[in-house]
Design an enzyme around this catalytic site. Structure first.
Site, PDB file in Angstrom:
ATOM      1  N   GLU A 158      21.759  32.516  69.292  1.00 51.93           N
ATOM      2  CA  GLU A 158      21.890  31.051  69.284  1.00 51.93           C
ATOM      3  C   GLU A 158      22.383  30.638  70.654  1.00 51.93           C
ATOM      4  O   GLU A 158      23.288  31.263  71.215  1.00 51.93           O
ATOM      5  CB  GLU A 158      22.867  30.572  68.222  1.00 51.93           C
ATOM      6  CG  GLU A 158      23.020  29.048  68.211  1.00 51.93           C
ATOM      7  CD  GLU A 158      24.126  28.554  67.289  1.00 51.93           C
ATOM      8  OE1 GLU A 158      24.491  27.368  67.397  1.00 51.93           O
ATOM      9  OE2 GLU A 158      24.642  29.357  66.489  1.00 51.93           O
ATOM     10  N   HIS A 179      18.832  15.672  49.449  1.00 46.26           N
ATOM     11  CA  HIS A 179      18.007  15.736  50.659  1.00 46.26           C
ATOM     12  C   HIS A 179      16.707  15.005  50.365  1.00 46.26           C
ATOM     13  O   HIS A 179      15.936  15.436  49.491  1.00 46.26           O
ATOM     14  CB  HIS A 179      17.720  17.180  51.048  1.00 46.26           C
ATOM     15  CG  HIS A 179      18.933  17.941  51.498  1.00 46.26           C
ATOM     16  ND1 HIS A 179      19.705  18.680  50.639  1.00 46.26           N
ATOM     17  CD2 HIS A 179      19.506  18.052  52.721  1.00 46.26           C
ATOM     18  CE1 HIS A 179      20.705  19.235  51.306  1.00 46.26           C
ATOM     19  NE2 HIS A 179      20.613  18.871  52.575  1.00 46.26           N
ATOM     20  N   ASP A 215      26.050  34.400  70.469  1.00 48.01           N
ATOM     21  CA  ASP A 215      26.246  32.957  70.609  1.00 48.01           C
ATOM     22  C   ASP A 215      26.473  32.702  72.092  1.00 48.01           C
ATOM     23  O   ASP A 215      27.548  32.983  72.626  1.00 48.01           O
ATOM     24  CB  ASP A 215      27.444  32.491  69.781  1.00 48.01           C
ATOM     25  CG  ASP A 215      27.777  31.029  70.050  1.00 48.01           C
ATOM     26  OD1 ASP A 215      26.848  30.203  70.022  1.00 48.01           O
ATOM     27  OD2 ASP A 215      28.955  30.729  70.322  1.00 48.01           O
ATOM     28  N   HIS A 274      33.721  31.920  69.002  1.00 43.20           N
ATOM     29  CA  HIS A 274      32.422  32.341  69.537  1.00 43.20           C
ATOM     30  C   HIS A 274      31.945  33.612  68.840  1.00 43.20           C
ATOM     31  O   HIS A 274      30.750  33.774  68.574  1.00 43.20           O
ATOM     32  CB  HIS A 274      32.519  32.563  71.041  1.00 43.20           C
ATOM     33  CG  HIS A 274      32.930  31.344  71.803  1.00 43.20           C
ATOM     34  ND1 HIS A 274      32.152  30.204  71.842  1.00 43.20           N
ATOM     35  CD2 HIS A 274      34.038  31.071  72.544  1.00 43.20           C
ATOM     36  CE1 HIS A 274      32.766  29.283  72.582  1.00 43.20           C
ATOM     37  NE2 HIS A 274      33.905  29.784  73.009  1.00 43.20           N
TER      38      HIS A 274
END
Length: 908
Positions: free
Chosen positions: A540, A621, A15, A761
């Site tokens: 990411e 959705h 991350d 994190h």
């Protein structure tokens, strides 16, 4: 350090943020290690400027002072050679000179100066030689900068020149002494006494002439030539100045083309580079018309393509709409995809602006050239060159841009422009000397000229690159996965000790990005040394990693406003239901209010008293999650449970009979279009008609993978450099979308845990590592089962086009998939427990840790990057003087803007 391969396949997850790198190492059924690498952002906290800025400015100041000292030493030596002085140390601070040098400069017009007086006048003028720009273009730029320092200097120069002309002063010194008798020098950003170098050169030339007339034997023509040169404003010690970096030396500093490594980068001001920018915007542009998203058709592209070249200034979306509406009848309801159209409620609040007033494309160099040549009366010549460029012959405009970007000195620019065979050359060159450009593209003109013709035919940049023989996001490499460790971004140090980037890597130049990616590189290499090569690498990146500070602050403000609205809605919920919301209750409440208390599909009223009743209403959705992976608020509606079951995995258009233009579909369209709370992005999803396999695939790709430039760079860097473990079937590094990991964090119950500590994190990295291709498939299966499990017999699967097989459906994921059964508990314990013995005992109870893994188990590892050198100034650059009559009291001048209450008591 182990530095040996692991016996089991390992996945590394990262991350990457602006000031931290969270990392995780996952085995197939357990967490191997977690950690966080923290470091300082490569920018100042207040202004968002590079940390190197202060140091760079100080270095430039030292260099300027060093060059001035060297020039003044040469002046002293020349004066000694010509017999004006006997000792070059005459001008040292230890040998003060009491008479006013400004006064001597005036007296020198009317009386013969003594040798030392004459030497000090020359030295004084050479030391304080006024402002000068090396080119007309720099002069014009400073003049246009009315609010900056350059603009203030130009205003000061204009004021002093006006005084000289209006009052008939013979020299600058005479004017300064008369107009500013108290102080002759500028102070604290005040440029009211600014003098130009040309004005001071004229004064020194007049002094030489008057001293010769008055019989001064040291005012010789030879000395004047050595000091003032030949009149070209370049030669002579008075005008001596190191030339700006230009030509081949500048190109070496800028680097090579991403695709054509033997070619230098193209100027951004070239017609071909700006054409590439415009075609990229045009070919990527999408319209949402009548429920369908589409690119511009051939007629619309033909109309749009010349528009930015036919006007002055930036080209805006609203101008394109007006042209398309006039020529093709584009309906008023059409919307440009990607613009944040406000809801009717936002418009009513007066906080919304028209998004179509945003700029679609800028062609700054084209506009600058057009305006400059038009003002010079060269409109016909410009139109000929412009027509040739638009017709596919941009060579002349490209060459002009190259000269104005690479060369800085007027004489060099003039010489290079004369080689081009310009029409009406003398007048055109004189006009072009007022222009300079300074930015460069990542590609060369050779590469751009190979790519742009394909884009002219409507191909996207990636498609055009493929047609031209390039890979749009990854330049060709000599070898793939050739290293056990990721190599440095830097190739060497230059002669001044500065790090030089490896040109083969095409590293982003943003200092915040470089520091974050370099720390990620170091962490990955450390993990390889400790655990061996990974089987997969998943990443990411923070959305704000490459954004400038002002944009990050704007996003923070918007997030704060969103939190405040959330708090107000939550308070309203508590006021109505007399308790805090649980689970999805709050989202149901917000959607209920957004939909004005109606079911989104049936439009039947939703009973507020039953809103929280289990099985009464559900969140759906609109574009099925199994087909879109879109979990954003713009894709969610509140519907009666029966409507949700009947809809299955279809879109509203497919479910409500949009293809047959049924009454239900028309009522739904009217409801969506009349709902003032809906933003355009939500309307686009609810009314979308074309959502076949290709469109769904594009949606999934966007929502699963992050395709920003810095993500592509690091992905390509890892893929081309890092060798994966033997037996790994993974061929690429995957940059995971933040939307997907946020969805998984929420569904795995990790949101509260994430907010409890800065260690989040590492939590995020663990989620990223767990988000494998297999997990995505399981997630899709789970969503598909939920969407189809209650449908009637004979229901056709909208994704496959086949009749739903209940037996096959039963084999899909029944519960929301997790990496392994106790993943949440294990992750929570690994993040919170710092006692090694307790941690091992807790993990042993899970039954998935073999004895060797338990022996090597350790708590989360948090490290901070070492500051290997001092940052910032060692001390304040403050000048103090002793107070008159006191030996121990110092006086310091402080600007009024920096006065504090504590300093008021010490004012003298």
């Amino acid at each position: 350090m182990k530095d040996k391969p692991s016996a089991e396949p390992l996945t590394f997850g990262f991350d990457i943020g602006v000031a931290s790198v969270g990392w995780a190492v996952l085995a197939p059924n357990r967490i191997v290690a977690l950690g966080v690498r923290a470091f300082d952002k490569a920018e100042t906290a207040k202004e968002g400027e590079s940390l190197n800025l202060i140091r760079r400015n100080a270095r430039l100041t030292r260099r300027r002072l060093r060059r001035r000292a060297w020039r003044l030493r040469k002046v002293a030596r020349v004066l000694k050679q010509h017999g004006v002085i006997a000792d070059t140390h005459l001008f040292s601070p230890q040998r003060p000179f009491s008479p006013s040098l400004w006064r001597l400069r005036v007296e020198g017009l009317d009386r013969q100066l003594k040798a030392e007086e004459w030497a000090r006048v020359i030295y004084h003028l050479c030391k304080h030689r006024g402002f000068h720009w090396i080119s007309r273009a720099d002069d014009k730029k400073a003049e246009a900068d009315t609010k900056g320092e350059g603009g203030k200097v130009k205003q000061g120069l204009a004021a002093t020149a006006r005084l000289m002309h209006e009052k008939g002063y013979r020299t600058a010194a005479e004017m300064v002494l008369s107009e500013f008798p108290e102080a002759q020098r500028n102070k604290q950003g005040d440029y009211s006494k600014a003098l130009s170098r040309a004005l001071l050169s004229d004064e020194l030339a007049l002094l030489f002439r008057r001293q010769r007339e008055l019989g001064n034997p040291h005012a010789t023509n030879e000395l004047e030539r050595e000091i003032l040169g030949t009149g070209d404003r370049k030669s002579g010690l008075f005008w001596l100045q190191k030339p700006a970096l230009a030509g081949a030396d500048l190109m070496k500093m800028l680097g090579r083309c991403t695709f054509e490594r033997a070619e230098y980068r193209a100027p951004k001001a070239s017609f071909t580079a700006e054409r590439h920018v415009w075609l990229t915007r045009l070919n990527n542009l999408r319209l949402f018309v009548d429920g369908r998203t589409r690119p511009l058709n051939e007629d619309e592209r033909r109309i749009a393509l010349p528009l930015p070249y036919q006007q002055a200034g930036d080209f805006k979306y609203r101008q394109l709409r007006a042209a398309l509406a006039k020529e093709t009848g584009l309906p008023e309801t059409a919307r440009f995809v990607g613009l944040a159209y406000p809801s009717e409620a936002q418009k009513a609040d007066g906080k919304a602006k028209d998004p179509e007033d945003d700029t679609l494309v800028k062609l700054p160099a084209w506009q600058a050239l057009r305006l400059t040549l038009k003002k010079a009366g060269l409109e016909t010549e410009w139109e000929e060159m412009a027509a040739a460029a638009i017709d596919g012959r941009p060579e002349l405009l490209d060459q002009i841009a190259y000269v104005l970007s690479v060369f800085k000195d007027d004489a060099e620019v003039e010489a290079e422009l004369r080689k081009l065979g310009l029409p009406n050359a003398d007048r055109m060159i004189d006009a072009l000397l007022d222009l300079r450009f300074d930015k460069f593209h990542s590609l060369s003109l050779k590469a751009l000229r190979a790519i742009v013709p394909h884009m002219e035919r409507g191909l996207r940049y990636d498609e055009a690159c493929e047609k031209a023989g390039y890979h749009h996001s990854q330049p060709p490499r000599a070898a793939t996965g050739a290293h056990k460790y990721l190599p440095p971004f830097y190739a060497k140090r230059d002669k001044d000790g500065r790090m030089v980037f490896n040109e083969d890597l095409d590293v982003p130049r943003n200092p915040v990005v470089v520091r974050a990616l370099n720390q990620a590189r170091k962490v990955l290499n450390a993990l390889v040394r400790e655990y061996g090569s990974p089987h997969e690498v998943r990443i990411e990146m923070a959305r704000d990693l490459s954004r400038p500070l002002d944009e990050r602050r704007r996003i923070e403000r918007e997030q704060q406003e969103y939190r405040e609205r959330n708090d107000k809605d939550r308070a309203t919920f508590v006021e109505h239901f007399r308790r805090e919301p649980k689970g999805a209750e709050f989202e149901k409440w917000r959607l209920y209010r957004e939909q004005q208390g109606k079911c989104a599909y049936s439009l039947a009223p939703i009973e507020l008293g039953r809103l929280l009743e289990e099985g009464y209403v559900e969140i759906d959705h609109a574009l099925p999650y199994s087909r879109s992976f879109d979990d954003s608020k713009n894709n969610k509606v509140l519907v009666h449970a029966a409507e949700n079951r009947n809809k299955g995995n279809r879109t509203p258009y497919e479910y409500l009979g949009g293809a047959e233009d049924s009454e239900r579909w028309r009522q739904f369209v009217a409801f969506v279009e009349s709902n003032k709370a809906y933003r355009q992005a939500k309307r686009n999803r609810l009314l979308r008609k074309n959502f076949g396999q290709e469109e769904a695939k594009d949606f999934r790709e966007r929502n699963l993978n992050d395709t920003r430039h810095i993500c592509r760079f690091f992905k390509n860097f890892v893929e081309s450099s890092l060798g994966l473990a033997d037996g790994s079937k993974s061929k690429r590094c995957v940059v995971v979308s933040g939307q997907l990991t946020a969805f998984l964090r929420a569904r795995w119950g990790l949101l509260k845990l994430r907010d409890e500590s800065d260690r989040h994190h590492a939590l995020d990295a663990a989620v990223v590592a767990a988000c494998t291709h297999g997990m995505v498939k399981r997630l899709s299966d789970y969503a598909r089962r939920r969407e189809l499990e209650h449908v009637r017999a004979g229901f056709v699967d909208a994704e496959t086009g086949e009749i739903v097989d209940p037996a096959a459906l039963a084999r899909l994921e029944r519960h929301f998939p997790q990496p392994w059964p106790h993943f949440r508990l294990e992750l929570e314990t690994r993040l919170k427990e710092d006692d090694t013995a307790k941690l091992r005992k807790a993990m042993e109870a899970l039954g998935t840790y073999p004895p060797e893994a338990l022996n090597h188990l350790r708590p989360i590892f948090v490290s901070r990057a070492v500051a290997r050198r001092s940052e910032g100034e060692l001390h304040a650059a403050t000048i103090r003087a002793l107070k008159d009559g006191a030996d121990t009291v110092a006086v310091e001048k402080v600007p009024l803007t920096k006065i504090t209450l504590a300093k008021l008591e010490k004012m003298v």
